[in-house]
Enzyme design. Structure first.
Site, mmCIF file in Angstrom:
data_model
loop_
_atom_site.group_PDB
_atom_site.id
_atom_site.type_symbol
_atom_site.label_atom_id
_atom_site.label_comp_id
_atom_site.label_asym_id
_atom_site.label_seq_id
_atom_site.Cartn_x
_atom_site.Cartn_y
_atom_site.Cartn_z
ATOM 1 C CD GLU A 184 -2.853 1.301 -0.061
ATOM 2 O OE1 GLU A 184 -3.446 2.167 0.342
ATOM 3 O OE2 GLU A 184 -2.846 0.279 -0.199
ATOM 4 C CG ASP A 185 1.054 3.389 2.696
ATOM 5 O OD1 ASP A 185 0.190 3.712 2.501
ATOM 6 O OD2 ASP A 185 0.942 2.410 4.796
#
Length: 781
Positions: A122-123
């Site tokens: 996700e990051d």
């Protein structure tokens, strides 16, 4: 099987030292207390190191794959790099703390690794393919499942919140470990919520209180649920939190000696009878106290069971023997004994609960359970040996061993029923929030239901078909209303009838379980759809007969794109509801079709209209203006039947009137007297006109709505005389409106119920004979 953990006290100690809301009192009793803002801003514990995490896992799983955990630790730390949290800490401190929480739950290596990696896709620049290559597809699936959830931030709009919850549960259905990582992720976020922006803090706390804490509770993870509840409570209601925690702390300080005395006395009395037991006292949590005050509308001083004691013994037999010792030592409070060993809760909670009047006349709650029961009570589904080899996948294991997870999977199955997001959210919240009562079928099967559940809820818990066809019930062998409130121990027998094709829509407001409510909504929608589709088909077929055209479902199927409908049944239902004209269907199938305009109909102008309810309407025929032949009858039933049928506004209709039926969009059929002025607005839609006739049975008299306008002299007793005439002639008054038209006269509009036109005429004639009545007329809208 549940594995006994001899190091349970050490685990509890670890969990307590990691929880920011716990303060030990006398070594065992615990009181919730909010740390000061200054202490929170100063205290920043060092990030857990790699070898610390490995040691925590090895403490309960000596065969842990150290190489896997080391790779996950290093990979995640490098992937997050210089990223920072709102607190200023390195971002990697979050996944390492999530992993540490899961070690307290003693989870398997793959789950710990997934926790370390859960934010990488996700990051960071990491990809699913790279995770699969380095750590294997099992961990890759877990990380991707969590990543999909992270992409859908919950917002305050309920539809989006519901959609997020739907996706969360679908991910959990594939692997229960997704839920465990998600709950640990939420717990750490709540522990550090003070650093988030104010608006985000409120939204996150609301979601925690409404969704994640109850979900942890339903999975039997009691310790985690309590901490999530208290953290959310502190954020959403800071003043109430401060007051309750201050009161609890003060009370704990005053009762330190009392708690120690009860612990010592109880331990000694059990030991004298040969029962080895660990007795610990604790104060209830702040949120639990506050909810009880709110629910019972009492003040803090009126609560007499703030302190509770847990008695942990070795065997189930010891539980019942300890209960006997307690009850023979101190008086029991009537109505406060619950046996969750013989009838465990849906989340697998097992324990004996009782309340006694202990030393110092203090009311004391006791929970008596074995070590294994205590393990499940604190850690829920995480108490199952997920890290054992050769037992299948965690999801398969939980499906076999965990009734709590079985409940979750049943909830997920409801997604296939096609309810909209808001209804799904409502259904899930209903399932999450309830205290249970236990009832039995006549064959002895145990059914767990929410408090205030009815036999209708019971019927749907047995089977959806039983609920849909339920017409009555017996509770403990006696006939009882379906709206009765069930209590613990009731034996419920549901009486069914195949003649009932769908449950009454009003049941939706009676039931309390999400399953029952969703099933009633589905059945009602399906029944209404079938009813409208049947009516629409007859309307279309009649139009084609009149136009001397050939109708077939095959030809209509080819024209569906022109009508923007997915199926023939959808088209027919739309026609039945009045959303689509039969002439539009004809033009879609035959583009050169030209609609025949209706002949003008002479109608008398009358007053405006309003709605009434229909007692019984029997048969309906299509009537084409100017056509001497009448089409085949369409059977239509009123309140018992397949299609909503209503009377015309402002005056209704009674047997003896010539009547006409009009198909109204979304409302079924409206019955008008032939003289109604309202019929003028339907002149251009002949396909909506139905010729209806009365078919009332003389042996079963029924009343029908009518309206009269009375002009009477304004003198004392005039209203009493008018109503007396109506009553003496067996008329029933529904409503009276009075308006002063002149000083000497009053206008009355009276809604009546009469048997037929003759009955109405007789009442009007008797009213006209009264000297104070100047004028009486029937009102026809």
């Amino acid at each position: 099987m549940v594995r006994t953990r001899p190091d349970l006290p050490r685990m509890q100690k670890q969990a307590l030292t990691r929880a920011p809301l716990e303060r030990p009192v006398n070594g065992s009793a615990q009181v919730s207390e909010k740390p000061s803002q200054s202490s929170q801003s100063i205290r920043k514990p060092q990030m857990m190191r790699q070898y610390d995490l490995i040691e925590r896992v090895k403490a309960y799983n000596p065969n842990t794959n150290e190489a896997l955990l080391n790779r996950a630790y290093v990979y995640a730390m490098k992937a997050h790099g210089d990223q920072r949290r709102a607190s200023g800490d390195p971002y990697f401190s979050h996944p390492i703390e999530v992993a540490a929480i899961l070690t307290d739950l003693k989870l398997d290596d793959s789950t710990i690794a997934a926790a370390l990696l859960h934010d990488t896709i996700e990051d960071t620049a990491a990809t699913r393919a790279e995770i699969d290559q380095l750590f294997g597809p099992d961990i890759g699936v877990l990380v991707e499942g969590l990543t999909k959830l992270k992409k859908l931030d919950l917002v305050t709009k309920e539809a989006k919140q519901a959609e997020n919850l739907r996706k969360l549960l679908l991910a959990i259905a594939d692997d229960v470990r997704v839920l465990l990582v998600k709950l640990a992720d939420r717990l750490h976020n709540m522990r550090t919520i003070d650093y988030m922006p104010r608006e985000s803090r409120k939204r996150t706390a609301e979601e925690t209180l409404e969704i994640y804490a109850p979900l942890a509770g339903r999975m039997g993870m009691h310790e985690m649920r309590e901490e999530l509840d208290d953290l959310a409570f502190r954020e959403l209601y800071p003043d109430a939190y401060q007051v309750v925690t201050a009161r609890l702390a003060a009370l704990a300080d005053r009762n330190v000696q009392l708690i120690a005395e009860i612990e010592q006395q109880l331990t000694k009395k059990l030991a004298d009878r040969g029962i080895q037991a660990r007795v610990t006292g604790r104060a209830k949590r702040a949120y639990s106290i506050w909810r009880k005050m709110e629910r019972k509308s009492v003040g803090f001083e009126q609560l007499s069971d703030i302190f509770g004691f847990r008695v942990v013994v070795n065997t189930t037999a010891d539980c019942y023997q300890a209960l006997g010792i307690v009850h023979t030592t101190w008086p029991m409070v009537p109505g406060r004994f619950k046996d969750y060993i013989s009838t465990p809760k849906a989340n697998e909670y097992h324990s004996l609960h009782t309340t006694v009047i202990g030393p110092g006349k203090q009311r004391v709650e006791l929970q008596i359970r074995t070590v294994e029961m205590h393990e499940i009570a604190e850690y829920g589904i995480a108490a199952h040996a997920l890290y054992k080899d050769g037992v299948g996948s965690p999801t398969e294991l939980l499906s076999r061993e965990s009734t709590a997870y079985a409940w979750l999977r049943r909830t997920i199955e409801s997604l296939a029923d096609g309810s909209n997001p808001e209804e799904f959210l409502e259904h899930t919240k209903l399932e999450l929030f309830h205290d249970q009562v236990f009832c039995f079928t006549p064959k002895g099967k145990l059914i767990a239901l929410p408090r205030k559940a009815t036999p209708i809820d019971f019927a749907y818990a047995v089977h959806t078909d039983v609920g849909n066809t339920a017409v009555g019930c017996k509770i403990n062998g006696k006939i009882a209303p379906l709206t009765s409130e069930l209590v613990n121990g009731d034996e419920v027998e549901i009486l069914v009838s195949k003649a009932q094709l769908a449950p009454p829509a009003a049941w939706e407001s009676i039931v309390v379980t999400g399953k029952a409510r969703a099933a009633i909504r589905r059945a009602t929608r399906s029944a209404v759809r079938v009813q409208y589709a049947g009516l629409g088909r007859r309307i279309v077929e009649r139009l084609f007969q009149r136009a001397k055209m050939v109708y077939s479902d095959e030809k209509l199927t080819g024209a569906l794109p022109r009508l923007a409908r997915a199926s023939v049944e959808e088209v027919m239902a739309a026609v039945g509801r009045g959303e689509l004209k039969a002439s539009d269907v004809a033009r879609a199938m035959y583009p050169d079709y030209k609609e025949e305009r209706a002949a003008a109909m002479a109608v008398k102008p009358k007053a405006e209209s309003g709605w009434f309810g229909l007692k019984k309407l029997t048969s309906v025929k299509f009537k084409v203006p100017g056509d001497e032949k009448v089409g085949p009858a369409i059977p239509i039933r009123g309140i018992n039947g397949d299609l909503p049928v209503r009377f015309a506004p402002d005056g209704g209709a009674v047997p003896g009137d010539r009547i006409v039926g009009i198909v109204s969009p979304g409302e079924g059929i409206t019955i008008y007297p032939i003289q109604s002025a309202s019929l003028a607005k339907f002149e251009d839609t002949p396909e909506r006109w139905l010729d209806v006739r009365w078919d009332s049975e003389e042996s079963v008299p029924r009343r029908f709505p009518a309206r009269i306008a009375v002009q009477s002299a304004n003198e004392p007793g005039s209203l009493a005389q008018i109503t007396q005439v109506i009553a003496e002639h067996d008329g029933n008054i529904d409503n009276i409106n009075m308006a002063r038209r002149a000083p000497d006269f009053t206008d009355l509009t009276i809604d009546l119920e009469v048997y037929d036109l003759k009955h109405l005429t007789d009442i009007i004639a008797q009213l006209r004979a009264k000297p104070m009545v100047a004028k009486v007329e029937r009102v026809n809208g």
